[in-house]
Design an enzyme around this catalytic site. Structure first.
Site, PDB file in Angstrom:
ATOM      1  N   SER A  23       0.961  -1.158   0.122  1.00 48.32           N
ATOM      2  CA  SER A  23      -0.158  -0.055   0.117  1.00 48.32           C
ATOM      3  C   SER A  23       0.744   1.264   0.179  1.00 48.32           C
ATOM      4  CB  SER A  23      -0.923   0.053   1.362  1.00 48.32           C
ATOM      5  OG  SER A  23      -0.121   0.216   2.278  1.00 48.32           O
ATOM      6  N   LEU A  54       3.211   4.671  -0.328  1.00 52.52           N
ATOM      7  CA  LEU A  54       4.455   4.764  -0.854  1.00 52.52           C
ATOM      8  C   LEU A  54       5.201   3.357  -1.188  1.00 52.52           C
ATOM      9  CD1 LEU A  54       5.754   7.621   1.480  1.00 52.52           C
ATOM     10  CD2 LEU A  54       4.576   7.741  -0.610  1.00 52.52           C
ATOM     11  N   ASP A 108       6.519  -9.114   9.376  1.00 59.11           N
ATOM     12  CA  ASP A 108       6.564  -8.132  10.464  1.00 59.11           C
ATOM     13  C   ASP A 108       7.962  -7.475  10.709  1.00 59.11           C
ATOM     14  OD1 ASP A 108       6.515  -6.830  12.726  1.00 59.11           O
ATOM     15  OD2 ASP A 108       5.689  -8.633  14.284  1.00 59.11           O
ATOM     16  N   CYS A 136       9.519   1.150   3.689  1.00 58.43           N
ATOM     17  CA  CYS A 136       8.366   1.852   3.740  1.00 58.43           C
ATOM     18  C   CYS A 136       7.341   1.746   4.703  1.00 58.43           C
ATOM     19  CB  CYS A 136       7.644   1.815   2.259  1.00 58.43           C
ATOM     20  SG  CYS A 136       8.524   2.530   0.789  1.00 58.43           S
ATOM     21  N   SER A 191      10.608  11.796   7.159  1.00 60.00           N
ATOM     22  CA  SER A 191       9.644  12.349   7.127  1.00 60.00           C
ATOM     23  C   SER A 191      10.016  13.756   7.432  1.00 60.00           C
ATOM     24  CB  SER A 191       8.368  11.998   8.128  1.00 60.00           C
ATOM     25  OG  SER A 191       7.327  12.917   8.162  1.00 60.00           O
ATOM     26  N   TYR A 221       5.816  10.021  16.500  1.00 63.70           N
ATOM     27  CA  TYR A 221       5.905   9.704  15.192  1.00 63.70           C
ATOM     28  C   TYR A 221       7.346  10.530  14.684  1.00 63.70           C
ATOM     29  CZ  TYR A 221       5.483   9.517  10.084  1.00 63.70           C
ATOM     30  OH  TYR A 221       5.324   9.695   8.562  1.00 63.70           O
ATOM     31  N   LYS A 251      10.894   9.110  13.169  1.00 63.09           N
ATOM     32  CA  LYS A 251      11.349   9.419  11.806  1.00 63.09           C
ATOM     33  C   LYS A 251      12.957  10.091  12.098  1.00 63.09           C
ATOM     34  CE  LYS A 251       8.275   7.535   9.299  1.00 63.09           C
ATOM     35  NZ  LYS A 251       8.431   6.330   8.339  1.00 63.09           N
ATOM     36  N   PHE A 296       1.561  13.024   1.479  1.00 66.28           N
ATOM     37  CA  PHE A 296       1.296  12.285   0.295  1.00 66.28           C
ATOM     38  C   PHE A 296      -0.112  11.479   0.342  1.00 66.28           C
ATOM     39  CE2 PHE A 296       5.720  13.012  -0.827  1.00 66.28           C
ATOM     40  CZ  PHE A 296       6.024  12.586  -2.004  1.00 66.28           C
TER      41      PHE A 296
END
Length: 256
Positions: free
Chosen positions: A15, A17, A60, A87, A149, A162, A166, A195
């Site tokens: 799914s 990117l 995983d 990704c 990110s 997050y 990143k 995105f």
């Protein structure tokens, strides 16, 4: 590196990117292992692109055994591994001091585990396989592309976990590049802006609208194939190494 006939492992390849990357690499002639937890979506990609060049492996990224199985499949099926594209990732937004209490520590830990530790897990195992391969005429054995990110530099309120995950991906890029250079392996991180992915589509409408309004030009969400195009360019241009590249339409995210 020539993409055609090289073998790439793409995590989160069913799914977003990752899916865009799988499509571009396969259509450029690469062999691709899709490493994802979504079996139905992964198999649909195999059906779309052809089982001769694309294979799915339920993976995983936080599990050493599961990640190793994906790497082993690439080597056994295609004779080696030349590329890894990380990704796989999750969001997990929450305020440090929320209306219902402090940030859930388990949520913070899970985001770090998937986005940062999962990325490193795949790097260490894929690099081991790459280092055993034969170098090309420039001495290159492999290339690794990670997904950071813009939140690594401009995290918004509620993105502590997050952004930390990143930021870790971005920060480990250079030391890994310095270490793996002697093996002929490069590593680059891409920092996407906003995105059009399933993850982004799941965000509240007000969040989506706020982010879209902050993109100077082109004033739209990025397309997965634009991310994939950069992945291909990184693979093909040997001088890309040890850095993070922003792909963001000049967005600089505000606090909210």
């Amino acid at each position: 590196m020539q993409v055609k006939n090289s073998t790439f492992l793409v995590t989160g390849g069913a799914s977003g990117l990752g899916q865009g990357t799988v499509r571009r690499l396969a259509r450029a002639g690469a062999n691709v292992v899709i490493a994802d937890l979504n079996t139905a979506a992964g198999q649909a990609m195999v059906d779309e692109l052809g089982a001769d060049k694309v294979v799915f492996q339920s993976t995983d990224v936080t599990s050493a055994e599961s990640a190793q199985a994906a790497v082993d499949l690439a080597v056994q099926r295609y004779g080696g591994l030349q590329g890894l594209v990380n990704c796989a990732g999750i969001l997990g937004a929450s305020r440090v001091l929320g209306k219902e209490g402090p940030h859930d520590l388990a949520l913070f830990r899970r985001v770090i585990e998937v986005n940062l530790i999962g990325t490193f897990n795949m790097i260490r195992l894929a690099a081991t396989a790459m280092a055993q391969g034969q170098p090309n005429e420039e001495g290159e054995r492999g290339v690794i592309v990670c997904t950071a990110s813009v939140a690594a530099e401009e995290g918004q309120i509620g993105q502590a976990a997050y952004s930390a995950s990143k930021g870790g991906v971005a920060s480990m890029t250079l030391p890994i590049a310095r270490e793996l250079g002697k093996h002929g392996i490069r590593i680059v991180s891409i920092a996407p802006g906003v995105f059009e992915t399933a993850m982004m589509q799941a965000a509240p409408t007000n969040v989506r609208d706020s982010l879209a309004a902050q993109i100077p030009f082109p004033s739209r969400y990025g397309r997965p194939d634009e991310f994939a195009q950069l992945v291909q360019q990184i693979a093909e241009n040997t001088y890309f190494n040890g850095t993070m590249i922003r792909l963001d339409g000049a967005i600089r995210m505000g606090a909210k």
